[in-house]
Write a protein that holds these residues in place. Structure first.
Motif, mmCIF file in Angstrom:
data_model
loop_
_atom_site.group_PDB
_atom_site.id
_atom_site.type_symbol
_atom_site.label_atom_id
_atom_site.label_comp_id
_atom_site.label_asym_id
_atom_site.label_seq_id
_atom_site.Cartn_x
_atom_site.Cartn_y
_atom_site.Cartn_z
ATOM 1 N N LEU A 181 0.813 -1.217 0.000
ATOM 2 C CA LEU A 181 0.000 0.000 0.000
ATOM 3 C C LEU A 181 0.849 1.272 0.000
ATOM 4 O O LEU A 181 0.294 2.372 -0.036
ATOM 5 C CB LEU A 181 -0.936 0.014 1.212
ATOM 6 C CG LEU A 181 -1.982 -1.106 1.286
ATOM 7 C CD1 LEU A 181 -2.789 -0.986 2.565
ATOM 8 C CD2 LEU A 181 -2.896 -1.065 0.059
ATOM 9 N N ASP A 184 0.147 4.409 -2.256
ATOM 10 C CA ASP A 184 -1.233 4.331 -2.742
ATOM 11 C C ASP A 184 -2.035 5.494 -2.157
ATOM 12 O O ASP A 184 -2.117 5.651 -0.937
ATOM 13 C CB ASP A 184 -1.846 2.991 -2.337
ATOM 14 C CG ASP A 184 -3.187 2.735 -3.024
ATOM 15 O OD1 ASP A 184 -3.801 3.705 -3.510
ATOM 16 O OD2 ASP A 184 -3.597 1.575 -3.061
ATOM 17 N N ILE A 187 -6.524 4.317 -0.581
ATOM 18 C CA ILE A 187 -6.605 3.123 0.268
ATOM 19 C C ILE A 187 -8.029 2.967 0.795
ATOM 20 O O ILE A 187 -8.621 3.915 1.333
ATOM 21 C CB ILE A 187 -5.616 3.224 1.445
ATOM 22 C CG1 ILE A 187 -4.187 3.314 0.900
ATOM 23 C CG2 ILE A 187 -5.756 2.034 2.383
ATOM 24 C CD1 ILE A 187 -3.143 3.533 1.975
ATOM 25 N N ASP A 191 -8.777 -2.618 2.508
ATOM 26 C CA ASP A 191 -7.324 -2.757 2.465
ATOM 27 C C ASP A 191 -6.747 -2.784 3.878
ATOM 28 O O ASP A 191 -5.851 -3.574 4.189
ATOM 29 C CB ASP A 191 -6.697 -1.592 1.681
ATOM 30 C CG ASP A 191 -7.073 -1.596 0.213
ATOM 31 O OD1 ASP A 191 -7.180 -2.701 -0.349
ATOM 32 O OD2 ASP A 191 -7.247 -0.517 -0.355
ATOM 33 N N GLU A 195 -4.801 -5.914 6.901
ATOM 34 C CA GLU A 195 -3.466 -5.695 7.448
ATOM 35 C C GLU A 195 -3.384 -6.063 8.926
ATOM 36 O O GLU A 195 -4.399 -6.167 9.632
ATOM 37 C CB GLU A 195 -3.061 -4.229 7.264
ATOM 38 C CG GLU A 195 -2.905 -3.808 5.818
ATOM 39 C CD GLU A 195 -1.833 -4.607 5.102
ATOM 40 O OE1 GLU A 195 -0.782 -4.887 5.713
ATOM 41 O OE2 GLU A 195 -2.053 -4.969 3.929
#
Length: 238
Positions: A181, A184, A187, A191, A195
């Motif tokens: 990521l 990015d 997000i 996403d 994590e």
């Protein structure tokens, strides 16, 4: 009204040690006396107060009652006052004109030494004792008047104190440079849910802010958190 004028330090220490160690024998070991000596002090203290000091219904056999908790707080205040006075006397005996205790949240420990050094150059006669802890620890110390000065991200609303802003204190999510990521700009909540987050212990200001942010972003859904008790540990694990 209970008459506490005859209360002694020995009684308070015996009571505090019993609560902290969870047994009379443990308190005796901590204070280097016999268990009967502890029992006598507890009996005298309970008779003086006129109420039970330990809850008989609690899971822990020596958990304090509401009245006992007040006495425990008093005992802890007396110990802190004694330690604070000893520090001030030592500072005066060493030639200092005074001393102060500076409480700092753990994320501020990198900045605090520079502040202490600058203060020392301006006021060489004052000795500074630096105390570092998480936000919860520092706030608890403020409530007990343990600190002359503190530094934290946000001043607690329930404590009346003068405050001033030292500078911006931004909070960001940090990931390794090669993370999927990284870079990015779009997000999504999904996403983040995929994590694993490394976080400080409960009571940490950064932990509280992180959880509030993530809960708002992911709509109350659970996220994966691994708790670590030190900033350096988190750095090495990321």
């Amino acid at each position: 009204m209970a008459d506490l004028r005859g209360m002694t330090r020995k009684q308070l220490r015996a009571f505090a040690a019993t609560v902290q160690r969870g047994s009379v024998s443990g308190a005796a070991l901590a204070l280097n006396v016999t268990p009967p000596a502890i029992s006598i002090q507890l009996k005298l203290l309970e008779e003086m107060v006129g109420s039970p000091l330990f809850s008989r219904e609690a899971a822990a056999p020596f958990a304090p009652t509401e009245i006992g908790a007040e006495l425990l707080a008093m005992a802890q205040d007396v110990e802190r006052l004694e330690a604070r006075t000893a520090e001030r006397i030592a500072a005066l005996q060493a030639g200092a004109s005074g001393s102060l205790v500076f409480g700092v949240v753990s994320t501020g420990k990198y900045l605090a030494p520079f502040i202490v050094a600058a203060f020392g150059r301006e006021h060489p006669g004052i000795r500074v004792n630096l105390a570092v802890g998480n936000r919860e620890d520092i706030i608890r110390g403020l409530e007990r008047n343990e600190y002359d000065l503190t530094m934290m991200g946000r001043p607690p609303a329930h404590i009346h104190a003068e405050s001033a802003t030292l500078g911006d204190h931004p909070y960001v999510l940090i990931a390794p440079p090669d993370h999927r990521l990284a870079g990015d700009s779009d997000i999504l909540a999904e996403d983040l849910l995929a994590e694993r987050f490394l976080a400080r212990e409960q009571g940490s200001g950064t932990r509280t802010l992180m959880e509030r942010f993530l809960e708002r972003i992911v709509g109350g859904r659970s996220f994966n958190v691994i708790e670590m008790g030190a900033n350096e540990t988190i750095k090495q694990s990321s």
